[in-house]
Design a protein around this motif. Structure first.
Motif, PDB file in Angstrom:
ATOM      1  N   GLY A  29       0.799  -1.227   0.000  1.00  0.00           N
ATOM      2  CA  GLY A  29       0.000   0.000   0.000  1.00  0.00           C
ATOM      3  C   GLY A  29       0.829   1.273   0.000  1.00  0.00           C
ATOM      4  O   GLY A  29       0.282   2.374   0.052  1.00  0.00           O
ATOM      5  N   GLY A  30       2.147   1.152  -0.056  1.00  0.00           N
ATOM      6  CA  GLY A  30       3.000   2.340  -0.143  1.00  0.00           C
ATOM      7  C   GLY A  30       3.485   2.859   1.205  1.00  0.00           C
ATOM      8  O   GLY A  30       3.788   4.036   1.334  1.00  0.00           O
ATOM      9  N   PHE A  31       3.586   1.979   2.201  1.00  0.00           N
ATOM     10  CA  PHE A  31       4.027   2.384   3.525  1.00  0.00           C
ATOM     11  C   PHE A  31       5.235   1.568   3.971  1.00  0.00           C
ATOM     12  O   PHE A  31       5.427   0.440   3.544  1.00  0.00           O
ATOM     13  N   TYR A  32       6.028   2.169   4.837  1.00  0.00           N
ATOM     14  CA  TYR A  32       7.148   1.501   5.494  1.00  0.00           C
ATOM     15  C   TYR A  32       6.914   1.576   6.995  1.00  0.00           C
ATOM     16  O   TYR A  32       6.448   2.604   7.491  1.00  0.00           O
ATOM     17  N   ILE A  33       7.273   0.521   7.690  1.00  0.00           N
ATOM     18  CA  ILE A  33       7.314   0.559   9.142  1.00  0.00           C
ATOM     19  C   ILE A  33       8.788   0.600   9.513  1.00  0.00           C
ATOM     20  O   ILE A  33       9.543  -0.307   9.166  1.00  0.00           O
ATOM     21  N   ASN A  34       9.196   1.663  10.186  1.00  0.00           N
ATOM     22  CA  ASN A  34      10.583   1.766  10.629  1.00  0.00           C
ATOM     23  C   ASN A  34      10.656   1.361  12.093  1.00  0.00           C
ATOM     24  O   ASN A  34       9.983   1.946  12.938  1.00  0.00           O
ATOM     25  N   THR A  35      11.502   0.375  12.381  1.00  0.00           N
ATOM     26  CA  THR A  35      11.698  -0.078  13.753  1.00  0.00           C
ATOM     27  C   THR A  35      13.122   0.164  14.228  1.00  0.00           C
ATOM     28  O   THR A  35      13.481  -0.249  15.328  1.00  0.00           O
ATOM     29  N   THR A  36      13.941   0.819  13.400  1.00  0.00           N
ATOM     30  CA  THR A  36      15.340   1.062  13.763  1.00  0.00           C
ATOM     31  C   THR A  36      15.510   2.453  14.350  1.00  0.00           C
ATOM     32  O   THR A  36      14.698   3.348  14.084  1.00  0.00           O
ATOM     33  N   PRO A  37      16.569   2.680  15.124  1.00  0.00           N
ATOM     34  CA  PRO A  37      16.773   4.001  15.719  1.00  0.00           C
ATOM     35  C   PRO A  37      17.422   5.031  14.795  1.00  0.00           C
ATOM     36  O   PRO A  37      17.739   6.124  15.233  1.00  0.00           O
ATOM     37  N   SER A  38      17.617   4.712  13.519  1.00  0.00           N
ATOM     38  CA  SER A  38      18.216   5.688  12.609  1.00  0.00           C
ATOM     39  C   SER A  38      17.286   6.865  12.331  1.00  0.00           C
ATOM     40  O   SER A  38      17.730   7.976  12.080  1.00  0.00           O
ATOM     41  N   LEU A  39      15.994   6.588  12.329  1.00  0.00           N
ATOM     42  CA  LEU A  39      14.957   7.610  12.181  1.00  0.00           C
ATOM     43  C   LEU A  39      13.939   7.340  13.276  1.00  0.00           C
ATOM     44  O   LEU A  39      13.924   6.261  13.862  1.00  0.00           O
ATOM     45  N   PRO A  40      13.047   8.291  13.542  1.00  0.00           N
ATOM     46  CA  PRO A  40      12.019   7.994  14.539  1.00  0.00           C
ATOM     47  C   PRO A  40      11.244   6.725  14.159  1.00  0.00           C
ATOM     48  O   PRO A  40      10.891   6.523  12.998  1.00  0.00           O
ATOM     49  N   VAL A  41      11.019   5.874  15.139  1.00  0.00           N
ATOM     50  CA  VAL A  41      10.252   4.652  14.931  1.00  0.00           C
ATOM     51  C   VAL A  41       8.824   5.040  14.542  1.00  0.00           C
ATOM     52  O   VAL A  41       8.254   5.958  15.111  1.00  0.00           O
ATOM     53  N   GLY A  42       8.286   4.344  13.535  1.00  0.00           N
ATOM     54  CA  GLY A  42       6.912   4.636  13.164  1.00  0.00           C
ATOM     55  C   GLY A  42       6.569   4.242  11.751  1.00  0.00           C
ATOM     56  O   GLY A  42       7.266   3.450  11.107  1.00  0.00           O
ATOM     57  N   LEU A  43       5.500   4.837  11.272  1.00  0.00           N
ATOM     58  CA  LEU A  43       4.942   4.553   9.956  1.00  0.00           C
ATOM     59  C   LEU A  43       5.298   5.687   9.003  1.00  0.00           C
ATOM     60  O   LEU A  43       5.088   6.858   9.315  1.00  0.00           O
ATOM     61  N   TYR A  44       5.833   5.322   7.837  1.00  0.00           N
ATOM     62  CA  TYR A  44       6.217   6.279   6.801  1.00  0.00           C
ATOM     63  C   TYR A  44       5.483   5.908   5.520  1.00  0.00           C
ATOM     64  O   TYR A  44       5.267   4.734   5.247  1.00  0.00           O
ATOM     65  N   ARG A  45       5.116   6.917   4.732  1.00  0.00           N
ATOM     66  CA  ARG A  45       4.468   6.623   3.451  1.00  0.00           C
ATOM     67  C   ARG A  45       5.348   7.098   2.311  1.00  0.00           C
ATOM     68  O   ARG A  45       6.090   8.081   2.425  1.00  0.00           O
ATOM     69  N   ILE A  46       5.253   6.376   1.201  1.00  0.00           N
ATOM     70  CA  ILE A  46       5.986   6.730  -0.013  1.00  0.00           C
ATOM     71  C   ILE A  46       5.325   7.951  -0.625  1.00  0.00           C
ATOM     72  O   ILE A  46       4.095   8.015  -0.728  1.00  0.00           O
ATOM     73  N   VAL A  47       6.131   8.939  -1.023  1.00  0.00           N
ATOM     74  CA  VAL A  47       5.613  10.141  -1.665  1.00  0.00           C
ATOM     75  C   VAL A  47       6.303  10.339  -3.010  1.00  0.00           C
ATOM     76  O   VAL A  47       7.436   9.906  -3.203  1.00  0.00           O
TER      77      VAL A  47
END
Length: 186
Positions: A29-47
């Motif tokens: 659906g165009g989303f990433y779940i980030n679980t690493t500490p490189s960026l804030p943990v959370g849900l990101y969408r492709i733009v």
């Protein structure tokens, strides 16, 4: 005693499978779940936006010894990128025309030192980390990618600049949580 353990194991398995299926559905659906500490943990969408300074990007690491080593050490996950690497999410800190210096003191872009950019010599287990050195103006398709949050992230300090061909998507945070704490690379 065996029955409660079996119920617990089934519950853990069901949750794991559900999360795996959810992550696949989100990616489709165009989303990433980030679980690493490189960026804030959370849900990101492709733009659909161009790669620019300050943007978060998902990229496939280029096939190289440093990324083979990073997978073997557990710094990055295996995945579907060439070389068997998983995609990484990082922030763009420099683009074509920017002067970048990466040395033992950290990273400067156009003469400005970037906070949290001092390379670490060894990880928490004593493994010596690669010490990438660079001093040049970025070319037309080169980007400097690193964490803007975690001073212990595996990023440009260790693997250098990334070519535009490696960038898969620009992503924007939808919902994030900052669970950042001081920790060394695994």
């Amino acid at each position: 005693m065996k029955k409660p353990l079996k119920i617990l194991a089934i519950g853990v398995l069901a949750i794991s499978i559900s999360l795996f299926v959810l992550s696949i559905m989100l990616r489709i659906g165009g989303f990433y779940i980030n679980t690493t500490p490189s960026l804030p943990v959370g849900l990101y969408r492709i733009v659909d936006e161009p790669v620019s300074k300050g943007a978060y990007v998902a990229f496939c690491p280029p096939q190289s010894d440093v990324f083979d080593w990073a997978v073997a050490r557990g710094y990055i996950n295996p995945g579907d990128c060439p070389g068997g690497y998983g995609q990484l999410l990082k922030c763009v800190h420099a683009v074509a025309g920017d002067t970048v210096l990466i040395d033992e003191a950290g990273i400067t872009v156009n003469g400005q030192w970037l906070p949290n950019s001092i390379p670490i010599r060894a990880d928490a287990y004593g493994a010596v980390l690669p010490q990438y050195r660079f001093n040049a103006v970025l070319g037309e398709s080169e980007y400097l990618l690193l964490s803007d949050l975690n001073p212990h992230s595996f990023d440009a300090r260790y693997f250098g600049v990334i070519n535009h061909a490696q960038i898969v998507h620009v992503v924007r945070p939808v919902v994030t949580f900052n669970f950042q704490k001081e920790e060394l690379l695994p």
